[in-house]
Scaffold this active site. Structure first.
Site, PDB file in Angstrom:
ATOM      1  CE  LYS B  92      -3.898   2.080   2.517  1.00 11.57           C
ATOM      2  NZ  LYS B  92      -4.732   2.000   3.736  1.00 11.57           N
ATOM      3  CB  SER B 167      -8.142   3.653   2.826  1.00 15.86           C
ATOM      4  OG  SER B 167      -7.229   3.102   3.740  1.00 15.86           O
ATOM      5  CB  SER B 191      -8.313   1.011   5.803  1.00 16.99           C
ATOM      6  OG  SER B 191      -9.021   2.220   5.783  1.00 16.99           O
TER       7      SER B 191
END
Lengths: 108, 493
Positions: B92, B167, B191
């Site tokens: 990420k 997210s 997330s």
């Protein structure tokens, strides 16, 4: 509670955000709506409740070590990246010592 | 129900599907494939699929092939292989990676190249993982749909017109589409778990402090965690064995022994008491999601687990607490983005003007909204009414978990009240978007560990997530139940 345009401006100033007129209006209305929803918390009596400031207290369940043991020595170490960092900065100057150039600050 | 539940709709079953940490190791050791060939295969898939998914923001082939060559050299010399040897990995974009652009999905960090690796990244590197690239995410990890990325949304690989969740949407989508075998995400209010649910892959949020956050671009420091996505529970356990543990560079990382998560995976689950909190099955839960989660509970009961009704009365207060605490911390953490040291700078006549113009132009709408909310909640005259009140109610929410875990071993809930929604469907109303995090923010506030597991699909396409929550540092127990559920066919209910 009512959030005025002046309130929104004051918060934007505190947060160092330049907002457009449209953003001021939008965020004003949205803060109002979100904070009204947050008023739900007043349904709860928290007179004798301690605020949970630090979740890591759970770490002590396992061992009641002295907190000090969790902290490394407060000593500087050279990560060897200063030159790389300033060279990639918007206005870094890779000299000795290296620095970042910013607008004059005395007047503010 | 299809026998290949993770196959993206409209795509041919990918050749790389089915690779796991263990099968890669076997293939490498028997020289069936080299790490370089495997890496190339994944890049070719990314080249084909990423234009329509937008899961990756940056690729790092130079580093990936160097890592692959290191593994191949070890094989040719007959040396023992590290635990994640040759495993194609996605990271990420809120995690700092040496030499690869790291933007946190924000214009304000466009072009930023960190000079160092986050600790979790460094540990994966030492474990032999191959870093394919950085995955798309909501800006500074603020969002539930990945639509807040400055670089465009990720498309759900199982239904391209839908969100992947957020997210960590890029990491979830990359694993679900077979563009990576494992991925790291971060979880502040859901997330990791929620995109795991919406993309149909298992995804673990470790206990607060279990994984070092050194090198993670901070969002809310009392909540942020780093954790893995994978296609199998065993692979989650393997990643956890590598990334968990104390780090002198993160004072909030816990000094708590890291067990062998893989060794305990197949321990029997018979007799485990599973708390079913009434508040998580109330109004707002999509009936189709409820039906799958109830089927999951029934499957676990067949395995000898003991479902037990419990109540967690402060659950309805979790959303306001979360959004006050998280935004307050974010308003402080994001003060560092001011145009001085990295990323974007918009010139101004004074230092203050430069700050305001840079931040006004560099941050997206949701980030500005949260900075405004958090600044307001911390400002003079409102601190007691909002921030302090929220921290007190947080104590009550944690108390719900403490009491529950005196009665039961694990807690079972839906991960999200809804399946993946359509792109653009919820962007107009920020509060409505926040409310979708209702089942995940509670565990975030309490610091406990939680996993999302696939438990079937609605209408055969949209995955449903089962959340299993465990007490602090009981990732082993959570993974053990997850493994039993997976082995019993629970992912394809």
């Amino acid at each position: 509670m009512n959030i005025s345009r002046e309130d929104v401006l004051r918060v934007a100033e505190l947060a160092n955000l330049e907002l457009t007129e449209a953003e001021l209006a939008t965020y004003g209305a949205q803060l109002q709506s979100i904070l009204s929803y947050c008023d739900k918390l007043n349904e709860l009596d928290t007179t004798n409740v301690e605020p949970l400031a630090q979740i890591l207290e759970v770490g002590k369940v396992e061992e009641d070590k002295d907190e000090e043991q969790h902290l490394r020595e407060d000593a500087p170490r050279d990560a060897g990246v200063i030159s790389e960092v300033v060279r990639r900065a918007p206005e870094g100057v890779d000299s000795h010592p290296a620095y970042f150039r910013v607008p004059k600050v005395i007047d503010r | 129900m299809s026998a290949t539940p993770h196959t993206p709709a409209g795509a041919a079953p990918p050749a790389t599907k089915g690779w796991t940490v263990a099968s890669i190791r076997r293939a490498l050791e028997s020289r069936q494939i080299s790490a370089r060939e495997l890496t190339k295969e994944y890049y070719s898939r990314i080249g084909r699929e990423n234009p329509r998914l937008n899961a990756f923001l940056a690729l790092s082939p130079e580093r990936a092939y160097a890592q692959a060559d290191t593994i191949d050299a070890k094989i040719s010399r007959g040396e023992p292989l590290p635990p994640l040897a040759g495993v194609p990995t996605a990271l990420k974009d809120v995690l700092n990676t040496r030499g690869t652009e790291t933007t946190a999905g924000s214009r304000i960090l466009k072009g930023y190249v960190p000079p160092y690796d986050a600790t979790a990244i460094e540990r994966l590197d030492h474990a032999g993982a191959i870093f394919l690239g950085k995955t798309n995410c909501d800006e500074f990890a603020m969002g539930s749909s990945n639509e807040n990325s400055a670089f465009g949304p990720v498309h759900n690989p199982l239904a391209l017109d839908r969100v992947p969740g957020g997210s960590s949407g890029g990491s979830a989508a990359a694993v679900a589409a077979g563009l990576a075998v494992i991925a790291l995400g971060t979880d502040t209010g859901g997330s990791i778990r929620q995109p795991g649910a919406m993309c149909g892959v298992p995804a673990l949020m470790p206990t607060y402090g279990r994984v070092s956050r050194y090198g993670l671009i901070a969002f809310a420091s009392s909540l942020d965690r780093i954790g893995p996505f994978a296609q199998t529970v065993e692979d989650l356990a393997r990643v956890m064995e590598v990334i968990a543990g104390r780090d002198p560079l993160d004072a909030t990382s816990a000094d708590h022994p890291v067990p062998s998560y893989t060794a305990g995976l197949d321990a029997p689950v018979k007799g485990l008491r599973l708390g079913i909190p009434a508040e998580y099955f109330a109004e707002g839960l999509d009936p189709a999601v409820r039906q799958k989660v109830e089927a999951a509970v029934a499957r676990l009961k067949e395995l000898g687990c003991v479902p037990t009704p419990i109540t967690m009365p402060h659950t309805p207060y979790a959303i306001p607490v979360y959004y006050l605490v998280a935004t307050a911390e974010a308003s402080s953490n994001l003060a560092r983005f001011d145009g001085v040291r990295y990323g974007l700078r918009v010139p101004g006549a004074t230092l203050g003007e430069m700050y305001r113009k840079t931040r006004g132009a560099g941050f997206g709408a949701e980030v500005k909204r949260r900075i405004m909310l958090g600044t307001y909640a911390l400002s003079a005259g409102y601190y007691d009414a909002y921030y302090l009140k929220a921290q007190k109610v947080r104590t009550l929410i944690k108390g719900d978990f403490d009491r529950a875990f005196q009665q039961v071993d694990l807690i079972l809930t839906p991960t999200s009240p809804v399946t993946a929604f359509r792109l653009g469907e919820r962007t107009a109303d920020p509060l409505a978007m926040y409310l979708a995090d209702i089942y995940t923010v509670t565990g975030s506030l309490a610091g406990v560990t939680g996993i999302s597991l696939p438990c079937g699909k609605v209408c055969g396409t949209l995955p449903v997530g089962l959340q299993v929550i465990g007490p602090h540092f009981e990732e082993g127990r959570v993974l053990q139940l997850a493994r039993a559920f997976e082995a019993a066919g629970g992912f394809e209910l």
